[in-house]
Scaffold this active site. Structure first.
Site, PDB file in Angstrom:
ATOM      1  N   CYS A 178     -11.200   0.744  15.879  1.00 38.19           N
ATOM      2  CA  CYS A 178     -12.140  -0.369  15.629  1.00 38.19           C
ATOM      3  C   CYS A 178     -11.459  -1.718  15.844  1.00 38.19           C
ATOM      4  O   CYS A 178     -12.076  -2.658  16.366  1.00 38.19           O
ATOM      5  CB  CYS A 178     -12.681  -0.298  14.207  1.00 38.19           C
ATOM      6  SG  CYS A 178     -13.611   1.209  13.875  1.00 38.19           S
TER       7      CYS A 178
HETATM    8  C1  BEZ Z   1     -10.666   4.105  13.978  1.00 41.23           C
HETATM    9  O1  BEZ Z   1     -11.392   3.184  14.374  1.00 41.23           O
HETATM   10  O2  BEZ Z   1      -9.529   4.246  14.395  1.00 41.23           O
HETATM   11  C2  BEZ Z   1     -11.200   5.067  12.941  1.00 41.23           C
HETATM   12  C3  BEZ Z   1     -12.449   4.901  12.421  1.00 41.23           C
HETATM   13  C4  BEZ Z   1     -12.927   5.777  11.475  1.00 41.23           C
HETATM   14  C5  BEZ Z   1     -12.136   6.817  11.038  1.00 41.23           C
HETATM   15  C6  BEZ Z   1     -10.867   6.980  11.572  1.00 41.23           C
HETATM   16  C7  BEZ Z   1     -10.394   6.089  12.534  1.00 41.23           C
END
Ligand code: BEZ
Length: 218
Positions: A45
């Site tokens: 994200c």
């Molecule tokens: C990520 O954006 O890396 C992520 C989002 C939700 C759960 C695990 C990782």
């Protein structure tokens, strides 16, 4: 509730990093992109929001507003944007909605299937929004939807390309072929016969009776 192309984008009022937003008022008559992500302070994200921050000028050129959503609070968003700016070298100046109530996530079908199963023992993993993207037109209708799983970061160059294609074909009897980028030839709609198509778009490159290319209208 599922959202289909040409549905009116659901309206809502929510807190955001830019204050309280009524979505339809915020849209005004602009193109807009609303996109969700699972969680603040997560690695993929952070790269995605960084990519959007870096493309701010591109969205502005296309007169397109951008707004992010996740199930985190405004307070968390406010802290997380510092990390995004540090990593991306660009500020995430677009609003990020506080959807701790899941109102937007439910209205826009942004939750994974498992969310609907456990009523008890729910974990943050199944109340996290997935990676959805909606392109909304000036008429507030949904023009494009995209959903990626949590494990796959989106290609925002593709989202920009798709936005270009949506805008290029808006209200014009043309479509864009596979892998089209602005400036390349477009496909003439089957609603026009050859004569009408030539009159409207000039010379045609007729590959098949139903596959006719013309220069992109300026
Ligand atoms: C990520 O954006 O890396 C992520 C989002 C939700 C759960 C695990 C990782």
């Amino acid at each position: 509730m599922s959202i289909r192309i040409n549905d009116i984008a659901p309206d809502f009022t929510a807190d955001s990093t830019a204050g309280t937003i009524n979505f339809h008022d915020w849209l005004g008559g602009s193109y807009a992109i609303i996109f969700s992500h699972p969680r603040d302070f997560t690695p993929v994200c952070t790269t995605e929001f960084g990519a959007v921050a870096q493309l701010a000028g591109e969205f502005a050129k296309r007169k397109t507003k951008v707004i992010g959503v996740s199930v985190d609070s405004v307070a968390d968003h406010g802290k997380w944007v510092r990390d995004i700016a540090a990593v991306a070298g660009a500020p995430a100046d677009f609003p990020i909605i506080d959807d701790t109530s899941l109102t937007v996530a439910k209205a826009y079908d942004m939750l994974p299937a498992e969310f609907y199963l456990p009523q008890e023992g729910r974990t943050p993993a199944n109340t996290a929004t997935v990676r959805t993207v909606y392109i909304i037109g000036p008429d507030k209708k949904v023009r494009l939807t995209m959903t990626y799983p949590m494990s796959v970061g989106r290609n925002f160059a593709e989202i920009l390309r798709a936005l270009d294609a949506v805008q290029a074909t808006d209200g014009v009897p043309i479509a864009t072929p596979a892998n089209w980028v602005p400036g390349q030839d477009v496909i003439v709609a089957l609603s026009l016969n050859d004569e009408q198509a030539k009159e409207k778009f000039g010379e045609l490159d007729i590959k098949l009776p139903y596959l006719r290319f013309a220069k992109q209208p300026v």
